[in-house]
Write a protein that holds these residues in place. Structure first.
Motif, mmCIF file in Angstrom:
data_model
loop_
_atom_site.group_PDB
_atom_site.id
_atom_site.type_symbol
_atom_site.label_atom_id
_atom_site.label_comp_id
_atom_site.label_asym_id
_atom_site.label_seq_id
_atom_site.Cartn_x
_atom_site.Cartn_y
_atom_site.Cartn_z
ATOM 1 N N LEU A 5 0.852 -1.189 0.000
ATOM 2 C CA LEU A 5 0.000 0.000 0.000
ATOM 3 C C LEU A 5 0.887 1.237 0.000
ATOM 4 C CD1 LEU A 5 -3.001 0.689 0.067
ATOM 5 C CD2 LEU A 5 -2.913 0.612 2.543
ATOM 6 N N VAL A 6 0.917 1.965 -1.131
ATOM 7 C CA VAL A 6 1.822 3.097 -1.311
ATOM 8 C C VAL A 6 1.035 4.398 -1.261
ATOM 9 C CG1 VAL A 6 3.514 4.180 -2.842
ATOM 10 C CG2 VAL A 6 3.319 1.680 -2.765
ATOM 11 N N SER A 7 1.439 5.316 -0.399
ATOM 12 C CA SER A 7 0.806 6.636 -0.338
ATOM 13 C C SER A 7 1.817 7.647 0.184
ATOM 14 C CB SER A 7 -0.432 6.620 0.560
ATOM 15 O OG SER A 7 -0.085 6.260 1.883
ATOM 16 N N HIS A 8 1.490 8.917 0.020
ATOM 17 C CA HIS A 8 2.405 9.975 0.469
ATOM 18 C C HIS A 8 2.608 9.897 1.974
ATOM 19 C CE1 HIS A 8 3.729 14.014 1.679
ATOM 20 N NE2 HIS A 8 4.242 14.116 0.474
ATOM 21 N N ASP A 9 1.496 9.684 2.702
ATOM 22 C CA ASP A 9 1.553 9.577 4.160
ATOM 23 C C ASP A 9 0.359 8.754 4.642
ATOM 24 O OD1 ASP A 9 -0.571 11.307 3.793
ATOM 25 O OD2 ASP A 9 0.554 13.098 4.368
ATOM 26 N N ASP A 10 0.269 8.611 5.940
ATOM 27 C CA ASP A 10 -0.848 7.874 6.530
ATOM 28 C C ASP A 10 -2.107 8.738 6.429
ATOM 29 O OD1 ASP A 10 -2.323 6.042 7.864
ATOM 30 O OD2 ASP A 10 -1.521 6.491 9.852
ATOM 31 N N ASN A 11 -3.133 8.251 5.725
ATOM 32 C CA ASN A 11 -4.360 9.038 5.569
ATOM 33 C C ASN A 11 -5.573 8.137 5.705
ATOM 34 O OD1 ASN A 11 -5.039 7.966 2.794
ATOM 35 N ND2 ASN A 11 -3.076 8.951 2.328
ATOM 36 N N SER A 12 -6.755 8.755 5.708
ATOM 37 C CA SER A 12 -7.987 7.999 5.972
ATOM 38 C C SER A 12 -8.257 6.939 4.904
ATOM 39 C CB SER A 12 -9.178 8.958 6.063
ATOM 40 O OG SER A 12 -9.314 9.708 4.875
ATOM 41 N N ILE A 13 -7.893 7.225 3.651
ATOM 42 C CA ILE A 13 -8.146 6.251 2.584
ATOM 43 C C ILE A 13 -7.227 5.045 2.728
ATOM 44 C CG2 ILE A 13 -8.140 5.869 0.089
ATOM 45 C CD1 ILE A 13 -8.816 8.826 -0.258
ATOM 46 N N GLY A 25 -8.119 -11.107 5.598
ATOM 47 C CA GLY A 25 -7.031 -12.059 5.805
ATOM 48 C C GLY A 25 -5.814 -11.834 4.932
ATOM 49 N N GLN A 26 -5.671 -10.632 4.370
ATOM 50 C CA GLN A 26 -4.541 -10.331 3.506
ATOM 51 C C GLN A 26 -3.371 -9.751 4.319
ATOM 52 O OE1 GLN A 26 -5.291 -11.130 -0.031
ATOM 53 N NE2 GLN A 26 -6.819 -12.030 1.322
ATOM 54 N N ILE A 27 -2.178 -9.867 3.796
ATOM 55 C CA ILE A 27 -0.990 -9.278 4.416
ATOM 56 C C ILE A 27 -0.779 -7.893 3.806
ATOM 57 C CG2 ILE A 27 1.502 -9.493 4.757
ATOM 58 C CD1 ILE A 27 1.123 -12.541 4.453
ATOM 59 N N VAL A 28 -0.719 -6.867 4.636
ATOM 60 C CA VAL A 28 -0.618 -5.489 4.151
ATOM 61 C C VAL A 28 0.727 -4.894 4.561
ATOM 62 C CG1 VAL A 28 -1.685 -3.204 4.112
ATOM 63 C CG2 VAL A 28 -3.116 -5.239 4.403
ATOM 64 N N ILE A 29 1.452 -4.374 3.565
ATOM 65 C CA ILE A 29 2.728 -3.696 3.804
ATOM 66 C C ILE A 29 2.535 -2.227 3.447
ATOM 67 C CG2 ILE A 29 5.174 -3.606 3.222
ATOM 68 C CD1 ILE A 29 4.164 -6.610 1.952
ATOM 69 N N TYR A 30 2.717 -1.347 4.422
ATOM 70 C CA TYR A 30 2.504 0.080 4.208
ATOM 71 C C TYR A 30 3.820 0.748 3.800
ATOM 72 C CZ TYR A 30 -1.923 -0.706 6.643
ATOM 73 O OH TYR A 30 -3.161 -1.174 7.026
ATOM 74 N N ASN A 31 3.721 1.617 2.798
ATOM 75 C CA ASN A 31 4.898 2.369 2.355
ATOM 76 C C ASN A 31 4.513 3.827 2.150
ATOM 77 O OD1 ASN A 31 6.559 3.276 -0.453
ATOM 78 N ND2 ASN A 31 7.785 2.476 1.225
ATOM 79 N N TYR A 32 5.050 4.713 3.006
ATOM 80 C CA TYR A 32 4.780 6.150 2.896
ATOM 81 C C TYR A 32 6.016 6.810 2.306
ATOM 82 C CZ TYR A 32 1.281 4.597 6.263
ATOM 83 O OH TYR A 32 0.277 3.909 6.890
ATOM 84 N N HIS A 33 5.885 7.313 1.071
ATOM 85 C CA HIS A 33 7.079 7.807 0.375
ATOM 86 C C HIS A 33 7.407 9.262 0.700
ATOM 87 C CE1 HIS A 33 4.463 9.986 -2.449
ATOM 88 N NE2 HIS A 33 3.758 8.871 -2.583
ATOM 89 N N HIS A 34 6.431 10.039 1.229
ATOM 90 C CA HIS A 34 6.650 11.449 1.600
ATOM 91 C C HIS A 34 7.277 12.258 0.466
ATOM 92 C CE1 HIS A 34 5.533 10.417 5.691
ATOM 93 N NE2 HIS A 34 6.461 9.478 5.723
ATOM 94 N N GLY A 35 6.972 11.855 -0.751
ATOM 95 C CA GLY A 35 7.444 12.606 -1.912
ATOM 96 C C GLY A 35 8.925 12.487 -2.191
#
Length: 343
Positions: A5-13, A25-35
């Motif tokens: 899951l790629v986004s600029h930062d942690d947000n509601s979406i 039951g999925q494995i979620v890896i968060y990636n915040y790139h901050h531009g």
């Protein structure tokens, strides 16, 4: 499956996407790139994490610095597209873009659309006015449309659409550009009427349009999701109408508010074994609630079954519930909110 899951930062979406995936039951890896991510960093992340699916979330905000806006809205999607095309295997990608009314930003988004749509493994979702359930209130809607309360708009209730969208990407059959929103339209005036229960059910049921911008998405939903995946994500077979969805969300909000208020319970037959067990549990678990126990004290009943009969939140009324006048009197006298029947 593993989802990146790629986004600029942690947000509601991103939070809502992640929660839905984890429930499924999925494995979620968060990636915040901050531009700040480069194409090499993205490639390294994909090679290291080896995701089966990737979601890229692009919000409708632009930076005062042109390069940062270009990076978030153009470069990141292209980096992901290029990195996944040349990866160890084909990876389905969801590009989740919030539609914008910003003229400058829309120019960048149009350029992104033209470039990204060249990649066959990407679902390029243009989401119109995405709204979380917690934002379904007059203050938020007024911030969107205060200039003209009677103008109708297309919106996307995320709790309706995200399960469908995630199920589509999970099965990996869909690709290309698609506009996403609920069926029908809504105005600030209509929202106020919904919130005050001024709109009748027949008006809501008739508000679905014959032709809608979301028809392509609705077609995908019907044809490209397997029954197993639909059940996994609890994805609706029909794309909900916006008025009906908002009405249901408002009802849920009212139930949640009422559930936090103190209750006054009328328990019938509360000195029996089952009734007293319930009363003892309730007094201990919900100390702010009041219990009125009406029992005619048959031989099987025992007042000693109540653990704390002297509690200020407990009252015993020795009477027969067949006496309608007494029951009605108790309901009025104590402002009963709930009745639990054990007699």
């Amino acid at each position: 499956m593993r989802w990146l899951l790629v986004s600029h930062d942690d947000n509601s979406i991103s939070k809502q996407c992640g929660e839905l995936l984890e429930v499924a039951g999925q494995i979620v890896i968060y990636n915040y790139h901050h531009g700040k991510s480069s194409i090499q960093q993205i490639k390294d992340k994909i090679d290291t994490q080896k995701p089966d699916r990737i979601i890229v979330i692009i919000n409708d905000k632009s930076s005062s610095i042109l390069f940062n806006t270009m990076h978030d809205h153009l470069l990141i999607p292209l980096y992901i597209a290029q990195a996944t095309m040349n990866s160890y295997s084909s990876i389905s990608v969801l590009l989740f873009t919030c539609a914008t009314s910003d003229t400058n930003l829309s120019v960048i988004q149009n350029a992104t659309d033209q470039l990204v749509d060249m990649y066959s493994h990407i679902v390029n979702a243009n989401v119109l006015t995405p709204i979380c359930d917690e934002d379904i209130n007059e203050t938020y809607f007024q911030s969107l449309w205060a200039t003209n309360s009677e103008e109708f708009h297309r919106v996307t209730i995320l709790s309706d659409v995200l399960p469908i969208l995630l199920a589509l990407v999970h099965d990996g059959k869909a690709n290309g550009h698609v506009d996403i929103c609920n069926k029908g339209t809504i105005s600030l005036k209509y929202f106020r009427q919904l919130n005050s229960n001024e709109i009748k059910q027949d008006i809501i049921s008739q508000s679905i349009e014959i032709e809608d911008i979301a028809d392509k998405f609705a077609g995908w939903n019907k044809k490209m999701i397997s029954p197993e995946t639909r059940q996994l994500y609890q994805a609706s077979f029909l794309l909900p109408n916006v008025l009906k969805s908002i009405e249901q969300a408002l009802q849920r909000q009212k139930l949640n508010v009422n559930s936090n208020k103190s209750k006054v319970l009328l328990v019938t037959g509360g000195c029996g074994f089952i009734g007293s067990t319930f009363i003892n549990h309730w007094i201990e678990t919900y100390p702010n609630d009041k219990i009125i126990n009406i029992d005619r004290l048959d031989p099987v009943a025992n007042t000693n079954n109540i653990s704390n009969p002297n509690s200020s939140n407990y009252s015993l009324i020795v009477a027969d519930i067949k006496n309608k006048d007494i029951v009605l009197h108790l309901c009025n006298q104590y402002n009963i909110t709930h009745i639990i029947h054990f007699a």
